[in-house]
Design a protein around this motif. Structure first.
Motif, mmCIF file in Angstrom:
data_model
loop_
_atom_site.group_PDB
_atom_site.id
_atom_site.type_symbol
_atom_site.label_atom_id
_atom_site.label_comp_id
_atom_site.label_asym_id
_atom_site.label_seq_id
_atom_site.Cartn_x
_atom_site.Cartn_y
_atom_site.Cartn_z
ATOM 1 N N LYS A 103 0.950 -1.080 -0.039
ATOM 2 C CA LYS A 103 -0.036 -0.003 -0.119
ATOM 3 C C LYS A 103 1.000 1.101 -0.024
ATOM 4 O O LYS A 103 0.324 2.213 -0.656
ATOM 5 N N ASN A 104 1.973 1.235 0.873
ATOM 6 C CA ASN A 104 3.005 2.489 0.699
ATOM 7 C C ASN A 104 3.512 2.555 -0.520
ATOM 8 O O ASN A 104 3.561 3.896 -0.923
ATOM 9 N N SER A 105 3.594 1.577 -1.225
ATOM 10 C CA SER A 105 4.235 1.866 -2.656
ATOM 11 C C SER A 105 3.145 2.389 -3.675
ATOM 12 O O SER A 105 3.434 3.301 -4.181
ATOM 13 N N LEU A 106 2.098 2.012 -3.355
ATOM 14 C CA LEU A 106 0.915 2.595 -4.190
ATOM 15 C C LEU A 106 0.733 3.900 -3.897
ATOM 16 O O LEU A 106 0.228 4.606 -5.046
ATOM 17 N N CYS A 107 0.736 4.287 -2.646
ATOM 18 C CA CYS A 107 0.858 5.829 -2.282
ATOM 19 C C CYS A 107 1.676 6.562 -2.868
ATOM 20 O O CYS A 107 1.239 7.869 -3.445
ATOM 21 N N THR A 108 2.874 6.014 -2.995
ATOM 22 C CA THR A 108 3.811 6.742 -3.589
ATOM 23 C C THR A 108 3.830 6.956 -5.105
ATOM 24 O O THR A 108 3.724 8.245 -5.722
ATOM 25 N N ILE A 109 3.360 5.893 -5.842
ATOM 26 C CA ILE A 109 3.215 5.928 -7.234
ATOM 27 C C ILE A 109 2.111 6.925 -7.576
ATOM 28 O O ILE A 109 2.217 7.785 -8.476
ATOM 29 N N LEU A 110 0.956 6.817 -6.830
ATOM 30 C CA LEU A 110 -0.005 7.633 -7.112
ATOM 31 C C LEU A 110 0.480 9.277 -6.744
ATOM 32 O O LEU A 110 -0.129 10.010 -7.697
ATOM 33 N N LYS A 111 1.200 9.554 -5.735
ATOM 34 C CA LYS A 111 1.777 10.835 -5.566
ATOM 35 C C LYS A 111 2.501 11.348 -6.638
ATOM 36 O O LYS A 111 2.383 12.500 -7.146
ATOM 37 N N TYR A 112 3.330 10.388 -7.277
ATOM 38 C CA TYR A 112 4.341 10.843 -8.250
ATOM 39 C C TYR A 112 3.308 11.374 -9.630
ATOM 40 O O TYR A 112 3.682 12.245 -10.373
ATOM 41 N N SER A 113 2.471 10.452 -9.809
ATOM 42 C CA SER A 113 1.630 10.539 -11.138
ATOM 43 C C SER A 113 0.836 11.825 -11.041
ATOM 44 O O SER A 113 0.536 12.840 -11.854
ATOM 45 N N ILE A 114 0.260 12.127 -9.705
ATOM 46 C CA ILE A 114 -0.679 13.443 -9.612
ATOM 47 C C ILE A 114 0.715 14.713 -9.681
ATOM 48 O O ILE A 114 0.249 15.618 -10.168
ATOM 49 N N LEU A 115 1.754 14.485 -9.065
ATOM 50 C CA LEU A 115 2.809 15.534 -9.357
ATOM 51 C C LEU A 115 2.929 15.764 -10.746
ATOM 52 O O LEU A 115 3.211 17.206 -11.182
ATOM 53 N N PHE A 116 3.096 14.916 -11.662
ATOM 54 C CA PHE A 116 3.265 14.901 -13.207
ATOM 55 C C PHE A 116 2.212 15.742 -13.650
ATOM 56 O O PHE A 116 2.365 16.978 -14.432
ATOM 57 N N HIS A 117 0.964 15.693 -13.337
ATOM 58 C CA HIS A 117 -0.076 16.291 -13.857
ATOM 59 C C HIS A 117 -0.136 17.767 -13.324
ATOM 60 O O HIS A 117 -0.450 18.688 -14.183
ATOM 61 N N VAL A 118 -0.177 17.676 -12.140
ATOM 62 C CA VAL A 118 -0.487 19.008 -11.345
ATOM 63 C C VAL A 118 0.805 20.082 -11.970
ATOM 64 O O VAL A 118 0.681 21.289 -12.132
ATOM 65 N N SER A 119 2.141 19.493 -11.954
ATOM 66 C CA SER A 119 3.081 20.412 -12.600
ATOM 67 C C SER A 119 2.878 20.968 -13.969
ATOM 68 O O SER A 119 3.127 22.155 -14.157
ATOM 69 N N ILE A 120 2.232 20.128 -14.665
ATOM 70 C CA ILE A 120 2.182 20.652 -16.364
ATOM 71 C C ILE A 120 0.892 21.417 -16.028
ATOM 72 O O ILE A 120 0.919 22.614 -16.685
ATOM 73 N N PHE A 121 0.034 21.489 -15.168
ATOM 74 C CA PHE A 121 -0.987 22.273 -15.093
ATOM 75 C C PHE A 121 -0.747 23.656 -14.693
ATOM 76 O O PHE A 121 -0.994 24.638 -15.251
ATOM 77 N N PHE A 122 0.143 23.803 -13.656
ATOM 78 C CA PHE A 122 0.608 25.081 -13.224
ATOM 79 C C PHE A 122 1.676 25.775 -14.278
ATOM 80 O O PHE A 122 1.810 27.176 -14.309
ATOM 81 N N ILE A 123 2.307 24.944 -15.079
ATOM 82 C CA ILE A 123 3.216 25.363 -15.838
ATOM 83 C C ILE A 123 2.430 26.285 -17.127
ATOM 84 O O ILE A 123 2.595 27.472 -17.424
#
Length: 399
Positions: free
Chosen positions: A113-133
């Motif tokens: 579960k910890n690994s899945l939470c981290t994977i979700l975090k990175y994926s969200i970070l990719f998308h959110v970074s593009i949005f704010f750029i």
């Protein structure tokens, strides 16, 4: 011998896979890249026993998919094939490939579960970074970096014709997608899963929530507000977000009123065409309403729109088939019975009313039923159901 031994490297690679899964508007080529990465990862990892729970889920969902496809293929009961070139065979194979890819994904992370939470975090970070750029560039330079057009030829719809004093024209960033509502529909399940698995929200999740409001989408603002209200009811110390949400609603309301007037005036009545789609659903025979038209069927009153590709849904007074939200789409395809069955599956695996409500929020968005993101969302709820019931097994700190 294990070649991919570092947990951080494995999580980062799988976050790229999940990011590719989420690129709903980029066609099927992304699935090929995701499949290559998954297969290489499996080959480079130490061979272990195949996890039982994902395998059972694969067998059950594949059997259900085959059963539903056969009902449509032979037009049994209320099921039918009247969506033009899109038929039961295509539905079966395209959906089966997605299910198989997601199960392979879970073969790699297993029940971590910890690994899945981290994977979700990175994926969200990719998308959110593009949005704010995109947000920063369009307002500072007037240039909008479109991350969809170079890959598909389809331009992102980031303009909406609303102006305010001092700032002038306002814009709605779309991230990697064709419109703001799609960005929201794809990212919301990721944020919900992070909360579902960990009982917490991190800074990355809060930045994602902020981006939902900045899409200036009616649905995004309303559903995000409901999400924050629900998690406050659980008493998990998220109450500090409430004043910020109220401030955002006060600032954004004039823009939304302006946009509402634009969308309901002239030759384009966004509210009216959505109501017409609801009417087409409700005016069906009772049996069709209860059991649906099948995955490749639509109400007979809409059939002519599929038989002629030249016809425009909007010009004929109807919204696109998924514009009224996933719940309406499921009822159209699998009836009220099918919708209730899916809600029952979610509640059975969660058993907690507030978390069930949170996990039902994506049904109010425009996410597609057979999208990789939605299938992934449902599979996480099922595969990690026992984890969710045991509050003591939650990590003390969110990755």
């Amino acid at each position: 011998m294990t070649i991919i031994s570092n947990e951080n490297i494995k999580n980062f690679i799988l976050s790229i896979v999940l990011f590719l899964f989420s690129l709903e508007n980029h066609g099927n080529i992304r699935l090929a890249f995701a499949a290559i990465i998954i297969i290489l990862s499996l080959l480079l990892l130490k061979t272990q026993k195949i996890p039982v729970k994902p395998t059972l889920l694969l067998l059950k969902t594949s059997s259900l998919l085959l059963f539903i496809s056969l009902l449509s293929l032979f037009s049994i009961f209320t099921y039918k094939e009247n969506m033009g070139e899109y038929n039961s065979v295509e539905f079966f194979y395209s959906t089966q490939v997605k299910i198989f890819l997601i199960i392979l994904f879970f073969y790699i992370i297993k029940d971590d579960k910890n690994s899945l939470c981290t994977i979700l975090k990175y994926s969200i970070l990719f998308h959110v970074s593009i949005f704010f750029i995109q947000l920063a560039m369009i307002y500072t330079t007037g240039i909008y970096p479109d991350f969809l057009f170079p890959f598909t030829g389809e331009a992102s719809r980031y303009t909406w014709g609303v102006k305010i004093p001092i700032i002038g024209s306002t814009y709605r960033p779309t991230g990697m997608f064709n419109e703001p509502s799609t960005y929201f529909s794809i990212l919301l399940p990721f944020v919900i899963l992070r909360y579902y698995l960990s009982n917490k929200l991190s800074r990355v999740d809060c930045w994602a929530l902020l981006s939902f409001y900045l899409t200036l989408s009616f649905a995004a603002i309303i559903i995000s507000s409901i999400f924050i209200i629900i998690i406050n009811l659980t008493g998990k110390k998220i109450h500090k977000l409430i004043p910020f949400v109220i401030l955002l609603l006060i600032v954004l309301t004039p823009l939304l009123i302006n946009f509402y007037e634009l969308r309901t005036s002239g030759n384009y009545d966004a509210i009216g065409i959505r109501q017409n789609l609801n009417n087409a659903l409700l005016e069906q025979p009772l049996s069709d309403l209860l059991f649906g038209n099948g995955p490749v069927g639509v109400p007979l009153s809409l059939e002519y729109l599929y038989l002629s590709n030249a016809l425009s849904w909007t010009k004929n007074g109807f919204a696109a088939i998924n514009d009224n939200g996933l719940m309406i789409f499921i009822i159209m395809k699998f009836g009220v019975i099918g919708m209730l069955f899916l809600i029952l599956i979610i509640y059975k695996n969660i058993r907690i009313a507030t978390y069930t409500l949170v996990c039902l929020l994506p049904f109010a968005t425009k996410i597609k039923l057979t999208s990789l993101t939605f299938i992934f969302f449902i599979f996480v709820i099922i595969l990690f159901s026992k984890e969710r019931k045991n509050e003591n097994r939650f990590p003390n700190k969110l990755p």
